[in-house]
Design a protein around this motif. Structure first.
Motif, PDB file in Angstrom:
ATOM      1  N   THR A   1       0.831  -1.155  -0.103  1.00 34.45           N
ATOM      2  CA  THR A   1      -0.045  -0.058   0.211  1.00 34.45           C
ATOM      3  C   THR A   1       0.889   1.237  -0.040  1.00 34.45           C
ATOM      4  O   THR A   1       0.361   2.198  -0.719  1.00 34.45           O
TER       5      THR A   1
ATOM      6  N   GLN B   1      -8.519  -0.328  -0.669  1.00 33.73           N
ATOM      7  CA  GLN B   1      -8.932  -1.731  -0.255  1.00 33.73           C
ATOM      8  C   GLN B   1     -10.142  -1.684   0.529  1.00 33.73           C
ATOM      9  O   GLN B   1     -10.868  -2.544   0.226  1.00 33.73           O
TER      10      GLN B   1
ATOM     11  N   ASP C   1      -5.700  -1.341  -4.789  1.00 30.76           N
ATOM     12  CA  ASP C   1      -5.172  -1.527  -3.624  1.00 30.76           C
ATOM     13  C   ASP C   1      -5.953  -2.689  -3.104  1.00 30.76           C
ATOM     14  O   ASP C   1      -6.788  -2.388  -2.320  1.00 30.76           O
ATOM     15  N   GLU C   2      -5.620  -3.950  -3.389  1.00 27.93           N
ATOM     16  CA  GLU C   2      -6.496  -5.151  -2.851  1.00 27.93           C
ATOM     17  C   GLU C   2      -7.926  -4.645  -3.092  1.00 27.93           C
ATOM     18  O   GLU C   2      -8.772  -4.635  -1.908  1.00 27.93           O
TER      19      GLU C   2
HETATM   20 MG   LIG Z   1      -2.305  -2.831   2.094  1.00 30.51          MG
END
Ligand SMILES: [Mg+2]
Ligand SMILES: Nc1ncnc2c1ncn2[C@@H]1O[C@H](COP(=O)(O)OP(=O)(O)O)[C@@H](O)[C@H]1O
Lengths: 340, 321
Positions: free
Chosen positions: B54, B98, B177-178
């Motif tokens: 991240t 995320q 990001d995820e």
């Molecule tokens: Mg992360």
């Protein structure tokens, strides 16, 4: 009936060409309306908050419509006089001396009695509500915005700016509010204006503290970073993304403070630094009545009670709002009322 | 050969660790990372939680300032951009976070959330409302959702809204990001497929971050493996799975629940062992050596560099030197 009216209104707006705009406006704000409805419902559940809200509303109504209320009563009195039902011509007026007997007991015509000059205390206390209302509104509306602004800047930017703002704030917060207000009012010279200025100067720092603390946690929210990633300016982030999410505790504190300002203003007048005679200020009337406490206890007790009830009302309302605005408590109310 | 859209050059980010206001150490979140991403490519970044993925993504969008190193976008260092140029970069490079539960402002309606990028960049469109409805339809939502608030949506729907917010700007490059790790498995697949379709439709370049190898494989053309702030291997997606070079990559693959048939033929199987070292005081030499079954003396002393050992295969390991 209500539906018919709404339909009629819609038709009218349609004819004027605003129909679709209005409906769109309502749709846009549907959630906001629902939120208010929910808060209203939640407030209604708590008897204390309801009582507080009622007291605050009464205070506002008396403060705003005091002169009209007096005029109404005076109209009634002159009608009764012209009909011969009452023998004296009585005019309720906060400044008129010998309107009634000196230190007269509360009676039908002078419900709160009279002071040592024979001025009607009902008129004086009623007008006092307006004085208190003006002071609170001015102090709160002048004191809070700078507090919010400085708190936002301090918390959002951090660093040297934050350091500076917080040091200044600390100086103000080092003294009890009343002591500081007394010092400022005394140096400005006694009077209602000095009291207002003193209280305004005393008021902003606690909001800087409150807002800064809230901003420190709110700025860590991912949606703030998301806004930055989109290219939203710092100013807009503060106003659009941070402020609306931290405003609840500010509203609660402002409500509580409304009562506190009334008390402090009364205290300043009581010790002679605030409103001067013959201004009918509650704290001042309490002070003037002290000399006659044995003979005419109502003289001090009634305006004192007015201060007490006003402060109590805003405190109860503030506590109620805190519960309503607290997301955890609100969720349980939403759950209970069948939403979610 | 075409020039890369993004070059990451020896990027470093340390976070101070404070105890009672005194700095007692530094988290080596990203510690000397270099790679390039080509236009239209999905570059996968995989690593365990806490390995610095991240942080790397945020650095590449200038949401953080690096301790040292540089990110070059379209030939310009993004940390030198100012004013209008920075704003233009903000339009071209976007991110999907995320956690969709916190990435949307709870006080704004979907209409306001999607208007914001349009207003900020003064994107000229004939009818804003229509444009926003189209965006919603692109991500599988509709006009009826326009004036709702985020809390009225499920996690998957929120992530769709976050994606629509990115699409509003028609960016070139997006960090994902995820984007699905907070979602149910069934919803994950829908979102991943949608992201893939959007890429082929709009020719996006993605940095796809995940801790889940199978998800990264599904999405990416090339994959970089990250370990405690370092990239230890970069390979085309298929190659990484059929022939993982770095012992850590091999270990990750052996932990996959359903082994790839190609992968089972590979000779080396490493069982996961040991603990991920602390990013505050990473071990000297190769960061993986305390867990590596092949560690030699050299690995404890000398840090291996990321080098090309075969065409388009990069690995940072002394075994291949
Ligand atoms: Mg992360
Ligand atoms: N703002 C920050 N301040 C201090 N430490 C941070 C910050 N952001 C991340 N870190 C630390 O950096 C390391 C890498 O974090 P992160 O990039 O979030 O990893 P990943 O996304 O791979 O899980 C972690 O040890 C984390 O605690």
């Amino acid at each position: 009936m209500k539906e018919k009216l709404a339909r009629g209104l819609n038709r009218m707006l349609d004819l004027m060409g605003y129909g679709e705009k209005w409906r769109e406006w309502k749709r846009k704000r549907r959630a906001m309306f629902e939120e208010w409805e929910l808060m209203y419902k939640a407030l209604k559940r708590s008897p204390l908050a309801k009582a507080g809200a009622a007291m605050a509303v009464v205070f506002f109504i008396l403060g705003i419509f005091g002169p009209q209320i007096l005029a109404l009563i005076n109209g009634l009195y002159s009608l009764l006089y012209s009909q011969g039902i009452i023998k004296q011509k009585i005019v309720l007026d906060p400044y008129k001396i010998f309107a009634g007997p000196r230190l007269g007991k509360p009676s039908l015509l002078h419900p709160f009695g009279c002071d040592e000059y024979g001025r009607d205390l009902f008129a004086r206390v009623l007008t006092g509500a307006r004085v208190s209302l003006i002071v609170s509104v001015v102090v709160i509306s002048l004191g809070i915005p700078p507090g919010i602004l400085l708190g936002l800047v301090s918390g959002y930017y951090g660093g040297k700016v934050d350091e500076f703002i917080m040091r200044v704030t600390d100086v103000f917060l080092a003294f009890p509010a009343l002591v500081l207000a007394m010092a400022i009012a005394a140096s400005l010279g006694a009077g209602l204006k000095s009291a207002i200025i003193a209280l305004t100067i005393v008021w902003w720092p606690s909001y800087v503290r409150l807002v800064r603390g809230q901003v420190l946690s709110a700025r860590e929210n991912v949606y703030v970073e998301a806004a930055r990633a989109i290219g939203v300016s710092n100013l807009r982030i503060m106003v659009k993304h941070i402020l609306p999410n931290i405003i609840s505790p500010v509203i609660v504190l402002a409500t509580l403070d409304f009562g506190t300002v009334v008390i402090l203003n009364a205290a300043l007048s009581f010790i002679g630094l605030g409103a001067q005679p013959p201004t009918p200020e509650w704290g001042r009337i309490v002070y003037d009545g002290l000399d006659y406490l044995m003979m005419a206890p109502w003289y001090s007790i009634i305006p004192g009670t007015a201060v007490f009830l006003t402060a109590l009302g805003f405190n109860l309302l503030g506590d109620g709002l805190r519960d309503v605005l607290d997301p955890r408590i609100r969720r349980s109310i939403e759950f209970a009322s069948g939403r979610e | 050969m075409e020039a890369p859209l993004i070059q990451v050059k020896d990027l470093v980010k340390y976070f101070p660790v404070k105890k009672l206001f005194i700095t007692v150490g530094q988290v080596h979140a990203v510690d000397g990372v270099s790679f390039e991403i080509m236009r239209g490519e999905t570059f996968g970044l995989v690593g365990e939680s806490g390995s610095g993925k991240t942080t790397l993504g945020r650095l590449m969008l200038r949401l953080l300032t690096p301790t040292s190193g540089d990110v070059v976008y379209n030939g310009r260092s993004i940390f030198e951009l100012e004013g209008g140029e920075l704003k233009e970069f903000r339009r071209r490079a976007q991110i999907v976070f995320q956690d969709p539960y916190t990435s949307l402002n709870p006080r704004m309606t979907i209409y306001d959330i999607l208007s914001e990028p349009i207003n900020v960049h003064k994107i000229r469109i004939p009818d804003k409302r229509e444009y926003i409805v189209k965006l919603l339809e692109t991500v599988g939502l509709g006009e009826e959702h326009l004036y709702r608030y985020p809390h009225e949506f499920s996690g998957g729907q929120k992530q769709r809204i976050a994606i629509a917010r990115v699409l509003a700007l028609r960016p070139e490059f997006t960090v994902l990001d995820e984007p699905t790790s907070a979602l149910d498995v069934s919803v994950q697949a829908q979102i991943l497929n949608m992201l893939k379709e959007l890429q082929s439709e709009f020719k996006f370049t993605y940095l796809f971050i995940s801790h889940d190898l199978s998800v990264v494989k599904f999405m990416s053309h090339r994959i970089a493996v990250m370990y405690v702030g370092k990239i230890i291997e970069v390979a085309p997606s298929d190659d990484l799975f059929s022939e993982p070079l770095h012992p850590y990559t091999q270990m990750l693959l052996s932990a996959l629940p359903v082994p790839d048939p190609k992968y089972t033929r590979s000779k080396q199987i490493i069982k996961p062992r040991g603990q991920v070292p602390s990013a505050i005081s990473p071990p000297p030499g190769c960061r993986f050596h305390p867990r590596c079954p092949f560690a030699r003396e050299k690995c404890k002393a000398e840090e291996p560099e990321l080098r090309e050992v075969k065409p388009s295969r990069l690995v940072a390991c002394h075994l291949y030197s």
